[in-house]
Design a protein around this motif. Structure first.
Motif, PDB file in Angstrom:
ATOM      1  N   LEU A  80      35.815  50.164  25.098  1.00 26.39           N
ATOM      2  CA  LEU A  80      34.535  49.768  24.498  1.00 26.39           C
ATOM      3  C   LEU A  80      34.035  48.436  25.027  1.00 26.39           C
ATOM      4  O   LEU A  80      32.833  48.257  25.237  1.00 26.39           O
ATOM      5  N   GLN A 127      31.578  44.543  14.706  1.00 26.29           N
ATOM      6  CA  GLN A 127      30.208  44.912  15.065  1.00 26.29           C
ATOM      7  C   GLN A 127      30.047  45.109  16.569  1.00 26.29           C
ATOM      8  O   GLN A 127      29.338  46.016  17.012  1.00 26.29           O
ATOM      9  N   LYS A 135      31.072  48.582  17.391  1.00 24.45           N
ATOM     10  CA  LYS A 135      30.087  49.576  16.931  1.00 24.45           C
ATOM     11  C   LYS A 135      28.902  49.638  17.890  1.00 24.45           C
ATOM     12  O   LYS A 135      28.421  50.726  18.231  1.00 24.45           O
ATOM     13  N   ASP A 136      28.444  48.464  18.326  1.00 25.27           N
ATOM     14  CA  ASP A 136      27.318  48.412  19.277  1.00 25.27           C
ATOM     15  C   ASP A 136      27.702  49.069  20.603  1.00 25.27           C
ATOM     16  O   ASP A 136      26.919  49.830  21.183  1.00 25.27           O
ATOM     17  N   LEU A 185      30.046  51.335  21.143  1.00 29.19           N
ATOM     18  CA  LEU A 185      30.207  52.772  20.931  1.00 29.19           C
ATOM     19  C   LEU A 185      28.851  53.471  20.946  1.00 29.19           C
ATOM     20  O   LEU A 185      28.695  54.540  21.562  1.00 29.19           O
ATOM     21  N   HIS A 186      27.875  52.870  20.303  1.00 26.20           N
ATOM     22  CA  HIS A 186      26.513  53.422  20.268  1.00 26.20           C
ATOM     23  C   HIS A 186      25.952  53.520  21.686  1.00 26.20           C
ATOM     24  O   HIS A 186      25.371  54.548  22.072  1.00 26.20           O
ATOM     25  N   THR A 187      26.152  52.467  22.489  1.00 29.10           N
ATOM     26  CA  THR A 187      25.669  52.452  23.875  1.00 29.10           C
ATOM     27  C   THR A 187      26.338  53.536  24.710  1.00 29.10           C
ATOM     28  O   THR A 187      25.676  54.265  25.458  1.00 29.10           O
ATOM     29  N   LYS A 240      27.790  56.334  23.722  1.00 33.85           N
ATOM     30  CA  LYS A 240      27.366  57.677  23.293  1.00 33.85           C
ATOM     31  C   LYS A 240      25.962  58.000  23.790  1.00 33.85           C
ATOM     32  O   LYS A 240      25.674  59.142  24.171  1.00 33.85           O
ATOM     33  N   ASN A 241      25.094  57.003  23.798  1.00 30.95           N
ATOM     34  CA  ASN A 241      23.737  57.213  24.318  1.00 30.95           C
ATOM     35  C   ASN A 241      23.761  57.509  25.813  1.00 30.95           C
ATOM     36  O   ASN A 241      23.011  58.350  26.315  1.00 30.95           O
ATOM     37  N   GLN A 242      24.651  56.804  26.538  1.00 30.68           N
ATOM     38  CA  GLN A 242      24.771  57.039  27.980  1.00 30.68           C
ATOM     39  C   GLN A 242      25.301  58.441  28.262  1.00 30.68           C
ATOM     40  O   GLN A 242      24.836  59.120  29.173  1.00 30.68           O
ATOM     41  N   LYS A 250      24.954  61.032  26.303  1.00 34.13           N
ATOM     42  CA  LYS A 250      23.902  61.973  25.935  1.00 34.13           C
ATOM     43  C   LYS A 250      22.871  62.089  27.056  1.00 34.13           C
ATOM     44  O   LYS A 250      22.383  63.170  27.371  1.00 34.13           O
TER      45      LYS A 250
END
Length: 200
Positions: free
Chosen positions: A152, A176, A179-180, A182-184, A186-188, A190
């Motif tokens: 991460l 935090q 979490k940020d 992980l969000h990045t 997952k977006n990549q 997708k």
């Protein structure tokens, strides 16, 4: 039994220091015109085999030791500058921060904590511990040990061993920054998936 000598060609390795991504070696061979040798070694290849580079030979011992020390210092500077980008608390995660790992269950798609203890000292902190597992026999709960995933903090994809997994990070212990990240990630992922064409 005597310990097997480590050799680089005809040079016997007398000193080695591993800092960051490279090991610095100092070797001696009385058979060579230049009996003292300094080189780098890294293991960044699919087989994790030793790869020796930038070897320099000399007949001056002090010159060789000076080069050895210079290269070690350069690795320290490189590694420190790479870690300065991590602005968060680097205190290592421990088993207390994890849901205990059941080795027979899948951890694919989960953020797991890699044990910091087996790592070299410069990597024993949080930045190198949180991994989004996405494949491997070990990750699926199979017979193997391989766990593939993305770190991460660094965004680098690599391999770890299931026996080094402490467990899944407890939701309330996940910082935090993770979490940020992980969000990045997952977006990549997708964005990489091909979009199905709409039927006309």
């Amino acid at each position: 039994m005597s310990e097997e000598k480590r050799m680089v060609g005809s040079y016997e390795v007398e000193q080695s220091i591993f800092i960051g991504e490279k090991e610095v070696l100092f070797g001696v061979s009385q058979k060579e015109e230049y009996p003292f040798m300094v080189c780098y070694c890294d293991y960044n290849n699919p087989l994790s085999a030793p790869w020796y580079t930038e070897a320099v030979g000399t007949d001056d011992y002090l010159e060789a030791m000076e080069l050895f020390c210079d290269r070690v210092q350069a690795q320290i500077v490189l590694t420190r500058s790479g870690q300065e980008k991590f602005k968060f608390d680097k205190t290592p995660f421990t088993a207390v921060d994890c849901i205990p790992d059941k080795k027979s269950e899948s951890i694919i798609g989960k953020v797991v904590v890699i044990d910091a203890e087996p790592k070299r000292y410069e990597y024993q902190h949080a930045a190198y511990q949180l991994i989004l597992a996405d494949g491997g026999n070990g990750a699926s709960g199979g017979r193997g040990q391989a766990v593939f995933g993305t770190c991460l903090a660094t965004g680098e994809r690599s391999r770890w061993e299931r026996y080094d997994v402490l467990g899944e990070i407890r939701p309330e212990r996940m910082p935090q920054w993770a979490k940020d990240a992980l969000h990045t990630i997952k977006n990549q992922e997708k964005a990489k998936k091909p979009h199905s064409r709409e039927e006309r």
